[in-house]
Design a protein around this motif. Structure first.
Motif, PDB file in Angstrom:
ATOM      1  N   THR A 225     -46.145  28.013 -12.525  1.00  0.00           N
ATOM      2  CA  THR A 225     -46.463  26.971 -11.553  1.00  0.00           C
ATOM      3  C   THR A 225     -47.447  26.036 -12.217  1.00  0.00           C
ATOM      4  O   THR A 225     -48.651  26.317 -12.280  1.00  0.00           O
ATOM      5  CB  THR A 225     -47.070  27.579 -10.263  1.00  0.00           C
ATOM      6  N   HIS A 226     -46.937  24.928 -12.737  1.00  0.00           N
ATOM      7  CA  HIS A 226     -47.794  23.998 -13.467  1.00  0.00           C
ATOM      8  C   HIS A 226     -48.748  23.248 -12.538  1.00  0.00           C
ATOM      9  O   HIS A 226     -49.875  22.934 -12.918  1.00  0.00           O
ATOM     10  CB  HIS A 226     -46.930  22.985 -14.223  1.00  0.00           C
ATOM     11  N   LEU A 227     -48.275  22.930 -11.330  1.00  0.00           N
ATOM     12  CA  LEU A 227     -49.081  22.153 -10.379  1.00  0.00           C
ATOM     13  C   LEU A 227     -49.335  23.014  -9.139  1.00  0.00           C
ATOM     14  O   LEU A 227     -48.502  23.065  -8.225  1.00  0.00           O
ATOM     15  CB  LEU A 227     -48.355  20.864  -9.993  1.00  0.00           C
ATOM     16  N   PRO A 228     -50.472  23.691  -9.071  1.00  0.00           N
ATOM     17  CA  PRO A 228     -50.713  24.645  -7.988  1.00  0.00           C
ATOM     18  C   PRO A 228     -51.137  24.005  -6.670  1.00  0.00           C
ATOM     19  O   PRO A 228     -51.239  24.708  -5.659  1.00  0.00           O
ATOM     20  CB  PRO A 228     -51.840  25.518  -8.547  1.00  0.00           C
ATOM     21  N   ARG A 229     -51.366  22.713  -6.639  1.00  0.00           N
ATOM     22  CA  ARG A 229     -51.799  22.052  -5.406  1.00  0.00           C
ATOM     23  C   ARG A 229     -50.933  20.820  -5.172  1.00  0.00           C
ATOM     24  O   ARG A 229     -50.784  19.965  -6.049  1.00  0.00           O
ATOM     25  CB  ARG A 229     -53.270  21.649  -5.509  1.00  0.00           C
ATOM     26  N   ARG A 230     -50.363  20.751  -3.990  1.00  0.00           N
ATOM     27  CA  ARG A 230     -49.521  19.622  -3.611  1.00  0.00           C
ATOM     28  C   ARG A 230     -49.848  19.198  -2.179  1.00  0.00           C
ATOM     29  O   ARG A 230     -50.622  19.869  -1.477  1.00  0.00           O
ATOM     30  CB  ARG A 230     -48.027  19.968  -3.747  1.00  0.00           C
ATOM     31  N   TRP A 231     -49.221  18.093  -1.741  1.00  0.00           N
ATOM     32  CA  TRP A 231     -49.432  17.558  -0.405  1.00  0.00           C
ATOM     33  C   TRP A 231     -48.094  17.464   0.317  1.00  0.00           C
ATOM     34  O   TRP A 231     -47.110  16.988  -0.250  1.00  0.00           O
ATOM     35  CB  TRP A 231     -50.086  16.176  -0.490  1.00  0.00           C
ATOM     36  N   ASP A 232     -48.052  17.910   1.559  1.00  0.00           N
ATOM     37  CA  ASP A 232     -46.788  17.972   2.284  1.00  0.00           C
ATOM     38  C   ASP A 232     -46.424  16.633   2.921  1.00  0.00           C
ATOM     39  O   ASP A 232     -47.089  15.607   2.686  1.00  0.00           O
ATOM     40  CB  ASP A 232     -46.806  19.095   3.323  1.00  0.00           C
ATOM     41  N   GLU A 233     -45.373  16.643   3.733  1.00  0.00           N
ATOM     42  CA  GLU A 233     -44.839  15.402   4.306  1.00  0.00           C
ATOM     43  C   GLU A 233     -45.834  14.686   5.212  1.00  0.00           C
ATOM     44  O   GLU A 233     -45.735  13.466   5.407  1.00  0.00           O
ATOM     45  CB  GLU A 233     -43.561  15.722   5.082  1.00  0.00           C
TER      46      GLU A 233
END
Length: 383
Positions: A225-233
């Motif tokens: 998992t290269h990007l462990p933090r994301r933002w949802d819709e």
């Protein structure tokens, strides 16, 4: 000319893939061309019945495309004897239960992949469908892409001689969702919702390798998992618990080695979002979604390694484009046509739930290989 109406419950068509590829570019495209003609003069007329959880989205979709029927009650739709086929493009976590209901209702099945969240679940669905005597199919759209159809033509024509290796690169940068909206739904990055690039893409790689080059015998993979933090819709940050990249080496029957990289955290420096390079004793090819280029043994240049001088050879210009020599329809539409013929006239068909289970198996083994840090054998299902 006789019209044969086939009513199809379509679950999950408010999503991107279900809407654009399956509804609009496949079934509605068939209606726009007047239906699907058969050799005996019969014309298959697909009649979608939209199914989902959001009445607002379903109503808007039905009105946009002039479709009279939609429902949020899957049980009621499956109880309708005039509905012959159940199609599922929902999120993976919801698919298995819905397909079980459709089998119990005696519907023919056409489903997206992965067919279930586990190999045990995928095999159970295949068994239930066989025992119920319903026709069943799994979407394996990449086999019908122009680039891979040209590649198949080369394989079947013996262009490569003995095939040595396959190298594949797939992926693109999916925005995190903070400063630019993500191109994929947030559930893709949550393991608890069935997300992950391995579960998504390894079923594709299984059927591409199996159909074009031979069954997969071993797998060694590294998931991350290269990007462990994301933002949802809604713009809310969340922890990405699913893998967004998978790097794998597969050994195929006959000793062919396949290396496939899959990533949603890579920037594209190639002609298409997915490309396969196949090298053989007599020639090589590079195939994408639409294009395919070749270099035969007889015209292979003689590169010489010299790091002290700038490169002067136009490597890409030394390859020849493979002509279309045919009209290629949308890959999803092409497979829908075959499945509808299979349902109505028992046309040839081999992409069933048992074939779909192989893809789930490979994804499971890829994840296990990464967790255990070793190469694993891929048992042949059904033996």
């Amino acid at each position: 000319m006789t019209r044969r109406t086939v009513r199809i419950a379509m679950n999950g068509v408010t999503g991107r893939m279900g809407h654009h590829q399956h509804l609009v570019r496949s079934l509605l495209a068939l209606r726009d061309q007047g239906g699907l003609p058969l050799d005996d003069g019969t014309v298959i007329w697909p009649e979608p019945v939209l199914v989902g959880r959001s009445p607002q989205k379903l109503r808007a979709l039905a009105e946009r495309h002039g479709l009279p029927e939609w429902s949020c009650d899957l049980d009621a739709v499956l109880a309708d004897d005039t509905v012959e086929i159940y199609f599922d493009a929902q999120v993976t976590a919801a698919r298995e239960e819905a397909v079980r209901k459709a089998v119990a209702a005696g519907k023919h099945l056409y489903v997206e992949k992965p067919t279930a969240s586990s190999l045990a679940g995928a095999l159970e669905l295949a068994r239930l469908a066989q025992e119920a005597g319903v026709k069943n199919g799994v979407v394996q759209d990449k086999l019908f892409l122009p680039g891979l159809r040209k590649l198949r033509r080369l394989v079947e024509g013996g262009f490569f001689g003995r095939i040595l290796s396959v190298r594949g690169e797939f992926g693109y940068w999916v925005f995190e969702g903070d400063w630019q909206q993500a191109q994929r739904p947030s559930w893709n990055y949550r393991a608890e919702d069935g997300g992950g690039i391995t579960a998504d893409m390894f079923p594709h790689w299984e059927y591409v390798l199996h159909e074009l080059f031979g069954p997969v015998r071993t797998v060694q993979a590294q998931l991350t998992t290269h990007l462990p933090r994301r933002w949802d819709e809604s713009g809310t940050p969340y922890d990405a618990t699913a893998d967004d990249a998978a790097y794998a080496v597969f050994q195929l029957a006959g000793g062919i080695v396949a290396q496939l990289n899959s990533s949603w955290a890579v920037r594209v420096h190639r002609d298409e979002l997915v490309e396969f390079q196949v090298d053989g004793t007599e020639g090589s090819a590079v195939a994408g979604l639409r294009g395919c280029r070749v270099q035969h043994r007889s015209v292979t240049p003689r590169p010489v390694w010299n790091p002290d001088l700038p490169v002067t050879e136009p490597f890409r210009a030394q390859w020849q484009e493979v002509p279309d020599n045919a009209d290629f329809a949308n890959g999803f539409k092409a497979q829908w046509e075959l499945f509808l013929r299979h349902v109505v006239r028992d046309g040839p068909w081999r992409w069933d739930l048992a074939a779909g289970a192989r893809g789930v198996q490979l994804a499971e083994l890829g994840a296990r290989s990464s967790a255990e840090g070793r190469r694993l054998d891929v048992p042949e299902l059904g033996r």
